[in-house]
Design a protein around this motif. Sequence first.
Motif, PDB file in Angstrom:
ATOM      1  N   ASN A  96       0.794  -1.234   0.000  1.00 57.82           N
ATOM      2  CA  ASN A  96       0.000   0.000   0.000  1.00 57.82           C
ATOM      3  C   ASN A  96       0.822   1.278   0.000  1.00 57.82           C
ATOM      4  O   ASN A  96       0.267   2.362  -0.177  1.00 57.82           O
ATOM      5  N   GLY A  97       2.110   1.162   0.264  1.00 62.52           N
ATOM      6  CA  GLY A  97       2.935   2.354   0.382  1.00 62.52           C
ATOM      7  C   GLY A  97       2.725   3.016   1.741  1.00 62.52           C
ATOM      8  O   GLY A  97       1.811   2.680   2.484  1.00 62.52           O
ATOM      9  N   ARG A  98       3.600   3.982   2.042  1.00 64.37           N
ATOM     10  CA  ARG A  98       3.476   4.681   3.328  1.00 64.37           C
ATOM     11  C   ARG A  98       4.451   5.852   3.313  1.00 64.37           C
ATOM     12  O   ARG A  98       5.629   5.676   2.990  1.00 64.37           O
ATOM     13  N   GLY A  99       3.990   7.018   3.622  1.00 57.80           N
ATOM     14  CA  GLY A  99       4.847   8.195   3.589  1.00 57.80           C
ATOM     15  C   GLY A  99       5.367   8.417   2.182  1.00 57.80           C
ATOM     16  O   GLY A  99       4.613   8.520   1.231  1.00 57.80           O
ATOM     17  N   GLY A 100       6.675   8.429   2.019  1.00 58.33           N
ATOM     18  CA  GLY A 100       7.286   8.606   0.707  1.00 58.33           C
ATOM     19  C   GLY A 100       7.455   7.308  -0.059  1.00 58.33           C
ATOM     20  O   GLY A 100       7.873   7.312  -1.213  1.00 58.33           O
ATOM     21  N   MET A 101       7.130   6.184   0.570  1.00 59.27           N
ATOM     22  CA  MET A 101       7.267   4.880  -0.084  1.00 59.27           C
ATOM     23  C   MET A 101       6.088   4.660  -1.025  1.00 59.27           C
ATOM     24  O   MET A 101       4.941   4.643  -0.597  1.00 59.27           O
ATOM     25  N   PRO A 102       6.365   4.473  -2.329  1.00 65.15           N
ATOM     26  CA  PRO A 102       5.258   4.274  -3.271  1.00 65.15           C
ATOM     27  C   PRO A 102       4.671   2.871  -3.162  1.00 65.15           C
ATOM     28  O   PRO A 102       5.378   1.907  -2.860  1.00 65.15           O
ATOM     29  N   ALA A 103       3.385   2.762  -3.404  1.00 60.79           N
ATOM     30  CA  ALA A 103       2.714   1.461  -3.418  1.00 60.79           C
ATOM     31  C   ALA A 103       3.055   0.743  -4.718  1.00 60.79           C
ATOM     32  O   ALA A 103       3.272   1.370  -5.745  1.00 60.79           O
ATOM     33  N   GLY A 104       3.106  -0.568  -4.661  1.00 62.67           N
ATOM     34  CA  GLY A 104       3.283  -1.367  -5.861  1.00 62.67           C
ATOM     35  C   GLY A 104       4.687  -1.388  -6.421  1.00 62.67           C
ATOM     36  O   GLY A 104       4.882  -1.788  -7.561  1.00 62.67           O
ATOM     37  N   LEU A 105       5.674  -0.972  -5.663  1.00 59.03           N
ATOM     38  CA  LEU A 105       7.051  -0.984  -6.147  1.00 59.03           C
ATOM     39  C   LEU A 105       7.550  -2.415  -6.335  1.00 59.03           C
ATOM     40  O   LEU A 105       8.260  -2.709  -7.282  1.00 59.03           O
ATOM     41  N   VAL A 106       7.121  -3.297  -5.436  1.00 62.97           N
ATOM     42  CA  VAL A 106       7.496  -4.713  -5.518  1.00 62.97           C
ATOM     43  C   VAL A 106       6.326  -5.459  -6.159  1.00 62.97           C
ATOM     44  O   VAL A 106       5.179  -5.265  -5.761  1.00 62.97           O
ATOM     45  N   PRO A 107       6.580  -6.324  -7.156  1.00 60.83           N
ATOM     46  CA  PRO A 107       5.499  -7.107  -7.753  1.00 60.83           C
ATOM     47  C   PRO A 107       4.767  -7.933  -6.694  1.00 60.83           C
ATOM     48  O   PRO A 107       5.389  -8.461  -5.767  1.00 60.83           O
ATOM     49  N   ALA A 108       3.458  -8.041  -6.816  1.00 66.04           N
ATOM     50  CA  ALA A 108       2.622  -8.687  -5.803  1.00 66.04           C
ATOM     51  C   ALA A 108       3.058 -10.119  -5.490  1.00 66.04           C
ATOM     52  O   ALA A 108       3.025 -10.544  -4.336  1.00 66.04           O
TER      53      ALA A 108
END
Length: 124
Positions: A96-108
């Motif tokens: 889901n991401g959090r703060g500056g961490m983008p969601a979906g950076l790692v394949p599911a």
Amino acid sequence: MKKNPIIPFILIMAFGIGLIFFLSIEGVNNKEEIAANEAAKNGGEEAASTEEFDPATFAQGKCIACHGGNFEGQGGAPSLVATKLSEDEIKGVLTNGRGGMPAGLVPAENIDAMAAWVKSLGEK
């Protein structure tokens, strides 16, 4: 009488556009044949990669820009080595991401392996 030098360029451009149009139609009509030829070149296997997911290699390519070369954090990105998050919380952040961490950076399909690897950084 002077000739207009732009006429040959316009003719060449029109010919090129027409050629691209007709070749693209030919490609659309033969897409099944092209796909079969590509499959035959690959030994009948799908073109998709069958490599194992390596979290450390993935992290070297994606994570070091924000978390630093040794994953101890830099700027606004927290340390991955000293994380107090549980493995399930890490999975949530990766999904889901959090703060500056983008969601979906790692394949599911690789989130479980990546979360286990991040958690193992603090155990060393």
